[in-house]
Design an enzyme around this catalytic site. Structure first.
Site: not given
Ligand SMILES: [Zn+2]
Length: 592
Positions: A188, A191, A294, A376
């Site tokens: 992404h 990010e 992420h 994350e």
């Molecule tokens: Zn992501």
């Protein structure tokens, strides 16, 4: 559908907890047509961030197939959508709760994006590199450490930017019998904490090799692959010089982490260029474990994304939980408040947070037997650049320790008992493996690595053309490994057609395999495959040594296939096919 144009979207406002308002006036689409409403949203952007409220799991799952859910807090979801996805969401009767400023719009308003244009400006790791500087850094890692660092090009983005990967290992230019690990960040494009942290991780390993014992051991004993940026067009959407216009999606407006073939739904829709390159790169390596980094939360998200744990648990769920806990624990020694965004333990079965289809994590686990996890790493996707060192300080020990997990468990090599040559064998933990949790030894050097939770296990080793062998009662301790080197005896009856142990997965051959015909057989040019139900071609194995000699890049399910056999040397071959429900069958053919 007329209903679609009568959107009842009364509560549409800029919801902002610390998030600056994107537009001062509320949008009132009550009387507007869908098209003009979409025009108003997508006037200045290709993707939008919005929230919706939903409690029904079936609805959430349906929405997850339309838009890109990014975050969940109780019943409030944050999601991204391009124009087409938003249209689908609204047309199916769902309601927007609020539209948010995107991470890059917030960053622009806060003027927190500090860019570096030179290596000197990156010295403190408190800036984001420009795209040209990123390329320069990656090249200089390899140039300055030629023995222990190799720069690979995974492929190119839609706009032709480079997708790069560093291989860091002693003898970096050889494939060695060491566990391979893959860190990959920023699929992404907005990010970007992980982007800078991955560059810094590479720098740390290379800089400390030979002086720091832990870094030296990691480089000596592992094959570490680091891809800091897998969506460069998203990160540098506005310009090569700045990430402040970064987008989640790629240049085609597609979420790359919702664009991988989905094993269970059979959805193998068009694969974006960046993902096809990644699929090929991972298929060409024997990665044991991988991390997809992420931002937007701080939590470790382990397989499966496509199912809640009540529907399907990973065979190694206990192992996932143990290694996630170790990662979180060492971060909390530095920052006790870290990894608490989703729950107190700091890790979660992906689908229990929210279900994601066509994601990379499940794809790698199912198709490549690579244990990939979604990390994350920061609640803020695009944090103030001056905060980047804080995230490093919290995570670097965990990033190092997590790689070591790939070497624990059961390991060894599989070879031919007569010739001593390495064999690509299926390594299956009896009564334990399911859903592709089984692994394979390397065709190049025969080494295998099976991370597993402490316990006692029976392992079965099998390969086409060999008598299988089962080793019982292998004991595994935590943070340790047990070595089992295996020699398999060739089964010459293969050549007379008595297939003994074809290369099937842990579930074994299906009881009712698809009926399938091959012609001509023997073949010299094109081999035709006709089946009674749609099948995909999995792989072609050479009977003499069990080596996989052909594997399709994308598996299409259809009733008729053609295979160019002209490129194969004369001999006996096995073709492995798979039906849409996952059952497999082995067919023999002879190349003249
Ligand atoms: Zn992501």
């Amino acid at each position: 559908m007329k209903r679609a144009f009568l959107l009842i979207l009364t509560i549409l406002f800029i919801k902002a907890c610390n998030i600056p308002a994107l537009q001062a006036a509320a949008i009132e689409p009550q009387e507007k047509s869908l098209l003009s409403f979409l025009d108003s949203i997508f006037q200045n952007r290709t993707e939008t961030v919005f929230q919706f409220i939903e409690t029904d799991p079936a609805q959430i799952e349906a929405i997850s197939r339309m838009v890109s859910i990014d975050r969940k807090q109780d019943s409030l979801f944050t999601a991204y959508a391009n124009r087409q996805e938003m249209a689908a969401f609204l047309q199916s009767g769902h309601r927007i709760h609020s539209i948010l400023a995107s991470p890059t719009e917030i960053a622009r308003q806060q003027k927190s994006i500090s860019m570096a244009q030179t290596m000197e400006e990156m010295a403190e790791w408190n800036r984001y590199p420009t795209y040209p500087l990123y390329i320069e850094m990656m090249r200089s890692f390899a140039q300055e450490h030629p023995d222990i660092c190799r720069l690979d090009t995974i492929g190119f983005s839609v706009k032709g930017r480079l997708i790069l990967c560093l291989k860091i290992s002693d003898n970096a230019h050889q494939e060695e019998p060491e566990p391979s690990f893959f860190y990959s960040s920023s699929i992404h494009g907005d990010e970007l904490t992980g982007y800078v942290l991955m560059l810094r991780l590479a720098d740390y390993l290379l800089d400390n090799y030979g002086s720091d014992e832990e870094a030296t051991r990691l480089v000596d004993e592992m094959q570490i692959h680091i891809n800091p940026l897998s969506n460069p067009d998203g990160a540098y959407a506005l310009s090569d010089e700045n990430v402040s216009g970064a987008t989640r999606y790629n240049a085609n407006g597609i979420d790359l982490n919702r664009n991988y073939p989905d094993f269970w739904s059979g959805d193998h829709s068009r694969i974006e260029k960046e993902n096809q390159a990644m699929i090929d790169y991972v298929a060409a390596h024997d990665f044991v474990m991988a991390v997809n980094v992420h931002g937007g939360s701080d939590v470790l998200n382990y397989p499966w994304d496509g199912f809640r744990s009540s529907q399907k648990e990973h065979a190694d769920a206990a192992w996932w939980q143990a290694i996630c806990a170790r990662y979180v624990d060492s971060c909390r020694l530095v920052d006790a408040a870290s990894y608490r965004d989703v729950n107190s333990q700091g890790y979660i079965h992906g689908g229990d947070w929210y279900v994601v289809h066509n994601g990379r994590q499940d794809y790698f686990n199912i198709y490549n037997h690579v244990r990939e996890l979604t990390l994350e790493i920061s609640v803020t996707k695009l944090p103030d650049a001056s905060r980047l060192p804080d995230f490093w300080n919290t995570n670097w020990r965990s990033l190092l320790n997590y790689m070591k997990e790939a070497g624990y468990g059961i390991r060894g090599s599989v070879s031919d008992s007569v010739s001593g040559e390495p064999i690509r064998a299926l390594v299956c933990v009896q009564g334990h493996d399911k859903d592709s949790s089984q692994i394979y030894s390397s065709a190049i050097h025969g080494a295998y690595f099976r991370p597993i939770e402490a316990g006692t296990y029976d392992l079965r080793f099998s390969a086409p053309g060999y008598f299988p062998k089962t080793i019982q009662g292998i004991q595994v301790r935590n943070l340790n490994y047990t070595v089992n080197n295996i020699a398999l005896l060739p089964d010459t009856s293969w050549h007379s057609g008595l297939a003994n142990d074809p290369p099937v997965d842990a579930n074994g051959l299906d009881k009712n395999p698809a009926t399938c015909r091959l012609y001509p057989n023997p073949v010299s040019g094109t081999l035709h495959i006709e089946a009674d139900e749609p099948v995909s071609l999995q792989a072609v194995y050479r009977v003499s040594d069990g080596r996989r000699v052909l594997a399709p890049r994308i598996r299409n399910f259809q009733k008729a296939h053609r295979l160019d056999a002209s490129i194969l040397p004369s001999g006996f071959y096995l073709l492995e096919i798979e039906t849409e429900n996952g059952s497999r069958n082995i067919l023999r053919f002879v190349k003249q």
